[in-house]
Structure formats: structure tokens, C-alpha cells
Design a protein around this motif. Sequence first.
Motif, short mmCIF file in Angstrom:
data_model
loop_
_atom_site.label_atom_id
_atom_site.label_comp_id
_atom_site.label_asym_id
_atom_site.label_seq_id
_atom_site.Cartn_x
_atom_site.Cartn_y
_atom_site.Cartn_z
N TYR A 39 0.73 -1.09 -0.01
CA TYR A 39 -0.12 0.04 -0.08
C TYR A 39 0.89 1.31 0.04
O TYR A 39 0.27 2.29 -0.12
N ILE A 40 2.16 0.99 -0.11
CA ILE A 40 2.98 2.27 0.17
C ILE A 40 3.23 3.01 -1.26
O ILE A 40 3.58 2.17 -2.32
N ASN A 41 3.17 4.29 -1.29
CA ASN A 41 3.48 4.85 -2.57
C ASN A 41 4.23 6.13 -2.09
O ASN A 41 3.98 7.01 -1.49
N LEU A 42 5.63 5.77 -2.48
CA LEU A 42 6.59 7.08 -2.15
C LEU A 42 7.30 7.68 -3.57
O LEU A 42 7.58 7.13 -4.25
N PRO A 43 7.66 8.99 -3.36
CA PRO A 43 8.11 9.63 -4.27
C PRO A 43 9.62 9.38 -4.46
O PRO A 43 9.87 8.86 -3.36
N PRO A 44 10.35 9.56 -5.63
CA PRO A 44 11.76 9.32 -5.65
C PRO A 44 12.55 9.99 -4.49
O PRO A 44 12.02 11.32 -4.15
N GLN A 45 13.59 9.33 -3.94
CA GLN A 45 14.55 10.37 -2.99
C GLN A 45 13.69 10.65 -1.80
O GLN A 45 13.84 11.80 -1.26
N SER A 46 12.69 9.70 -1.37
CA SER A 46 11.95 10.29 -0.19
C SER A 46 12.56 10.28 1.21
O SER A 46 13.71 9.67 1.56
N HIS A 47 12.02 11.30 2.04
CA HIS A 47 12.65 11.42 3.40
C HIS A 47 11.56 11.20 4.20
O HIS A 47 10.68 11.85 4.22
N ILE A 48 11.71 9.90 5.04
CA ILE A 48 10.65 9.49 5.71
C ILE A 48 11.00 9.28 7.26
O ILE A 48 12.20 9.27 7.74
N LEU A 49 9.91 9.49 8.41
CA LEU A 49 10.01 9.28 9.71
C LEU A 49 9.30 8.08 9.92
O LEU A 49 8.18 7.91 9.69
N ASP A 50 10.05 7.36 10.86
CA ASP A 50 9.20 5.97 11.32
C ASP A 50 9.07 6.37 12.91
O ASP A 50 9.92 6.18 13.77
N LEU A 51 7.78 6.56 13.43
CA LEU A 51 7.74 7.00 14.82
C LEU A 51 7.59 5.54 15.60
O LEU A 51 6.82 4.76 15.05
N GLY A 52 8.15 5.41 16.45
CA GLY A 52 8.14 3.84 17.48
C GLY A 52 8.65 2.98 16.78
O GLY A 52 8.24 1.85 16.51
N GLN A 140 2.46 17.27 0.24
CA GLN A 140 2.10 15.89 -0.62
C GLN A 140 2.40 14.75 0.28
O GLN A 140 2.22 13.58 -0.31
N GLY A 141 2.56 15.09 1.59
CA GLY A 141 2.91 13.81 2.52
C GLY A 141 1.95 12.85 2.93
O GLY A 141 0.53 13.32 2.73
N ARG A 142 2.13 11.71 3.31
CA ARG A 142 1.23 10.65 3.54
C ARG A 142 1.82 10.15 5.08
O ARG A 142 2.80 10.06 5.19
N PHE A 143 0.38 9.88 5.63
CA PHE A 143 0.84 9.21 7.17
C PHE A 143 0.24 7.92 6.91
O PHE A 143 -1.02 7.66 6.65
N TYR A 144 1.19 7.02 7.40
CA TYR A 144 0.64 5.49 7.35
C TYR A 144 0.67 4.99 8.87
O TYR A 144 1.47 4.71 9.52
N LEU A 145 -0.63 4.85 9.24
CA LEU A 145 -0.86 4.43 10.57
C LEU A 145 -1.53 3.28 10.66
O LEU A 145 -2.50 2.76 10.16
N VAL A 146 -0.50 2.25 11.23
CA VAL A 146 -0.80 0.60 11.22
C VAL A 146 -0.88 0.53 13.08
O VAL A 146 -0.15 0.59 13.73
N ASP A 147 -2.31 -0.06 13.30
CA ASP A 147 -2.43 -0.64 14.76
C ASP A 147 -3.73 -1.33 14.67
O ASP A 147 -4.55 -1.63 13.83
N ILE A 148 -3.78 -2.12 16.01
CA ILE A 148 -4.92 -2.83 16.12
C ILE A 148 -6.02 -2.06 16.54
O ILE A 148 -6.11 -0.95 16.97
N THR A 149 -7.12 -2.37 15.99
CA THR A 149 -8.36 -1.24 15.98
C THR A 149 -9.64 -2.41 16.86
O THR A 149 -9.09 -3.44 17.27
N THR A 150 -10.60 -1.79 16.91
CA THR A 150 -11.65 -2.50 17.70
C THR A 150 -12.23 -3.55 16.73
O THR A 150 -12.26 -3.38 15.70
N TRP A 151 -12.72 -4.58 17.50
CA TRP A 151 -13.33 -5.67 16.86
C TRP A 151 -14.56 -5.45 16.18
O TRP A 151 -15.06 -5.99 15.25
N ARG A 152 -15.37 -4.27 16.64
CA ARG A 152 -16.62 -3.96 16.21
C ARG A 152 -16.57 -2.31 15.89
O ARG A 152 -15.84 -1.76 16.53
#
Length: 204
Positions: A39-52, A140-152
Motif C-alpha cells: 500500500y506504500i507509494n513514495l516519491p523518488p528520494q523520499s525522506h521518511i520518519l518512522d515513529l516508534g 504531498q505527504g502521507r501518514f501510514y498508521l498501522v495498529d490494532i483496531t476495535t473488533w466491532r
Amino acid sequence: MTENIPNKKEQLFDLWAPNYDWLFTSVFYQAIHVRLLEYINLPPQSHILDLGCGTGKLLNRLAANFSDLRGIGLDLSTQMIHIARMKNCHRPRLIYIKGNAVALTFADNEFDAVFNTLSFLHYPVPEQVFQEVSRVLNTQGRFYLVDITTWRKLDSEYEHRAFLPNNIRFYSPKAREELGREAGLNCLGHYYLLGPVLLTIFAK
């Protein structure tokens, strides 16, 4: 009350760090990272940050897949950062620093993408994290948030479940969207990666 949570979290992850990559959770996380790549779409020569960033598994995988990528990994745990630096096989493109997601030391509009994978549930002030992410993303930035969500599905702002002593919170898709709107980020979509682990992509 919340001011003591970061210190407790740091102590917890400092204890986990030496064996973190040998735990079952590491295998689970790596499976999620593989799915995330779809699902990741990055421009050439991307500068990214990984929190946690933990021990740097995601950043190392991203650097291997995007040869011109530069990245910074940030974590609250001194020991996690120490291990990430030792295992960094993409110097000098990747660097790892200690820091707090609620008070980022980076310039406005600095990053093409911010990643947060399975650590958002630990943050005691989620609104402030979203504000900081929005601030450091470029237009033009994107935030990719991945975490456990609620079951309902929930109608409430967010589902809050405190599992003492860790104060873990799960957020419904609706709650994520609301946090994004308040920070000036638009939700582009939700995608289940593995079981209840949900990817939400935001645009600046």
C-alpha cells in the motif's frame, strides 16, 4: 496522571529490547510489514520518519525496497534505539534517534511520509501526536498508521481500554478519521493487513 506514562513506557520497552526481535511479536510485526509494502507509494528520494521504530525492522525493510530512500527512526526507548543502531545495515541513509512523538524536533514540512506501526495504542495524548505528524509532513505527504483496531464498529469517538499497567488504547476507523481531521489530515482509506490490524492512510 498522563505525565508519568511515557517514563513507564520507556522502562517497559527498555526491558523488552534485548529479546524483542526473538519474541513472537517480531514475527507478527514482520508479516504486517510485508503486507504494508503493498500500500506504500513514495516519491523518488523520499525522506521518511518512522515513529516508534523499535529495533528498526520496518525502516530496514523500506530501505531495502526503496534504494534512494532516506529515513529517521524515532523511539522513546534508549535500548530500542541502541539495538536499531547496531542492526542498521543501511548507513548513512538511515539514522535512529531517541525522542517523543508528542514533541518532534524536526522542521515543518520535512518528510514525504510518516510511519507509525503498532505503537499508536501506547500514546497517552493521541491528538498531539497527530498534530505533530501533520506539522512535519510536506504538502504531498502521507501518514501510514498501522495498529490494532476495535473488533466491532463503534459510534463513540474512540474505544478506550486500559490494560493496567500499560494503558493501551484501541481506536475505531471513525476515531482515526476524526483525529486526522482535527490535525488537518484527510483519510484516504482503511485496509486490514492481518486480523484486527488496520492500516489507515492519511494525506496532508
